[in-house]
Scaffold this motif. Structure first.
Motif, PDB file in Angstrom:
ATOM      1  N   CYS A  20       0.839  -1.193   0.000  1.00 16.52           N
ATOM      2  CA  CYS A  20       0.000   0.000   0.000  1.00 16.52           C
ATOM      3  C   CYS A  20       0.878   1.249   0.000  1.00 16.52           C
ATOM      4  O   CYS A  20       1.880   1.324   0.706  1.00 16.52           O
ATOM      5  CB  CYS A  20      -0.925  -0.008   1.212  1.00 16.52           C
ATOM      6  SG  CYS A  20      -2.002   1.437   1.291  1.00 16.52           S
ATOM      7  N   ALA A  22      -0.117   4.309   0.904  1.00 18.00           N
ATOM      8  CA  ALA A  22      -0.503   5.316   1.905  1.00 18.00           C
ATOM      9  C   ALA A  22       0.631   5.480   2.914  1.00 18.00           C
ATOM     10  O   ALA A  22       1.225   4.491   3.346  1.00 18.00           O
ATOM     11  CB  ALA A  22      -1.785   4.895   2.613  1.00 18.00           C
ATOM     12  N   GLY A  29      -0.896  -4.167  -0.947  1.00 20.61           N
ATOM     13  CA  GLY A  29      -1.607  -3.332  -1.908  1.00 20.61           C
ATOM     14  C   GLY A  29      -2.332  -4.191  -2.926  1.00 20.61           C
ATOM     15  O   GLY A  29      -1.819  -4.436  -4.008  1.00 20.61           O
ATOM     16  N   ASP A  41      -0.455   2.501  -9.318  1.00 15.31           N
ATOM     17  CA  ASP A  41      -0.461   2.776  -7.881  1.00 15.31           C
ATOM     18  C   ASP A  41      -1.127   1.597  -7.208  1.00 15.31           C
ATOM     19  O   ASP A  41      -2.085   1.033  -7.733  1.00 15.31           O
ATOM     20  CB  ASP A  41      -1.266   4.042  -7.567  1.00 15.31           C
ATOM     21  CG  ASP A  41      -0.495   5.316  -7.846  1.00 15.31           C
ATOM     22  OD1 ASP A  41       0.746   5.268  -7.923  1.00 15.31           O
ATOM     23  OD2 ASP A  41      -1.142   6.369  -7.976  1.00 15.31           O
ATOM     24  N   TRP A  43      -2.855   0.048  -3.523  1.00 20.25           N
ATOM     25  CA  TRP A  43      -3.465   0.460  -2.265  1.00 20.25           C
ATOM     26  C   TRP A  43      -4.107  -0.734  -1.575  1.00 20.25           C
ATOM     27  O   TRP A  43      -4.604  -1.646  -2.223  1.00 20.25           O
ATOM     28  CB  TRP A  43      -4.541   1.508  -2.528  1.00 20.25           C
ATOM     29  CG  TRP A  43      -4.046   2.653  -3.335  1.00 20.25           C
ATOM     30  CD1 TRP A  43      -4.081   2.777  -4.705  1.00 20.25           C
ATOM     31  CD2 TRP A  43      -3.413   3.837  -2.875  1.00 20.25           C
ATOM     32  NE1 TRP A  43      -3.510   3.955  -5.102  1.00 20.25           N
ATOM     33  CE2 TRP A  43      -3.095   4.637  -3.990  1.00 20.25           C
ATOM     34  CE3 TRP A  43      -3.090   4.292  -1.604  1.00 20.25           C
ATOM     35  CZ2 TRP A  43      -2.473   5.864  -3.871  1.00 20.25           C
ATOM     36  CZ3 TRP A  43      -2.468   5.529  -1.496  1.00 20.25           C
ATOM     37  CH2 TRP A  43      -2.167   6.295  -2.609  1.00 20.25           C
ATOM     38  N   HIS A  47      -7.265   2.068   2.100  1.00 21.26           N
ATOM     39  CA  HIS A  47      -6.722   3.301   1.540  1.00 21.26           C
ATOM     40  C   HIS A  47      -6.947   3.481   0.042  1.00 21.26           C
ATOM     41  O   HIS A  47      -6.420   4.432  -0.528  1.00 21.26           O
ATOM     42  CB  HIS A  47      -5.211   3.375   1.831  1.00 21.26           C
ATOM     43  CG  HIS A  47      -4.920   3.480   3.281  1.00 21.26           C
ATOM     44  ND1 HIS A  47      -4.206   2.511   3.955  1.00 21.26           N
ATOM     45  CD2 HIS A  47      -5.264   4.409   4.199  1.00 21.26           C
ATOM     46  CE1 HIS A  47      -4.096   2.864   5.229  1.00 21.26           C
ATOM     47  NE2 HIS A  47      -4.741   4.011   5.400  1.00 21.26           N
ATOM     48  N   ARG A  48      -7.681   2.591  -0.580  1.00 26.00           N
ATOM     49  CA  ARG A  48      -7.848   2.736  -2.028  1.00 26.00           C
ATOM     50  C   ARG A  48      -8.557   4.048  -2.347  1.00 26.00           C
ATOM     51  O   ARG A  48      -9.426   4.496  -1.594  1.00 26.00           O
ATOM     52  CB  ARG A  48      -8.539   1.537  -2.631  1.00 26.00           C
ATOM     53  CG  ARG A  48      -9.896   1.275  -2.142  1.00 26.00           C
ATOM     54  CD  ARG A  48     -10.344  -0.068  -2.656  1.00 26.00           C
ATOM     55  NE  ARG A  48     -11.650   0.047  -3.257  1.00 26.00           N
ATOM     56  CZ  ARG A  48     -12.538  -0.921  -3.283  1.00 26.00           C
ATOM     57  NH1 ARG A  48     -12.239  -2.101  -2.768  1.00 26.00           N
ATOM     58  NH2 ARG A  48     -13.700  -0.734  -3.831  1.00 26.00           N
ATOM     59  N   TYR A  55      -7.582  11.906  -2.256  1.00 25.33           N
ATOM     60  CA  TYR A  55      -6.328  11.205  -2.492  1.00 25.33           C
ATOM     61  C   TYR A  55      -6.031  11.147  -3.944  1.00 25.33           C
ATOM     62  O   TYR A  55      -6.796  10.976  -4.782  1.00 25.33           O
ATOM     63  CB  TYR A  55      -6.367   9.791  -1.924  1.00 25.33           C
ATOM     64  CG  TYR A  55      -5.124   9.469  -1.117  1.00 25.33           C
ATOM     65  CD1 TYR A  55      -3.964   9.092  -1.752  1.00 25.33           C
ATOM     66  CD2 TYR A  55      -5.115   9.569   0.253  1.00 25.33           C
ATOM     67  CE1 TYR A  55      -2.824   8.808  -1.036  1.00 25.33           C
ATOM     68  CE2 TYR A  55      -3.995   9.281   0.980  1.00 25.33           C
ATOM     69  CZ  TYR A  55      -2.851   8.909   0.330  1.00 25.33           C
ATOM     70  OH  TYR A  55      -1.714   8.621   1.041  1.00 25.33           O
TER      71      TYR A  55
END
Length: 55
Positions: A20, A22, A29, A41, A43, A47-48, A55
């Motif tokens: 992840c 974040a 992730g 990216d 996540w 935190h997605r 974000y």
């Protein structure tokens, strides 16, 4: 009899570790988001981006 549908010369899948992104998060992730040009990216579920405004 099982038929093998892999292409000739193929190899087993490659495991790539995605953690992840974040800040401070150490979770896996599991949700990848394509940024384009071969970049992604990654996540965790908490935190997605579609769950975190801004974000």
């Amino acid at each position: 009899m099982t038929e093998d549908k892999r292409a000739a010369g193929s190899t087993d899948a490659v495991h790539v570790e995605h953690w992840c992104q974040a800040p401070g998060c150490k979770r896996w992730g599991c949700f990848g988001y394509d940024k384009g040009k071969g970049q992604s990216d990654w996540w965790c579920g908490d935190h997605r981006p579609d769950r975190m405004p801004g974000y």
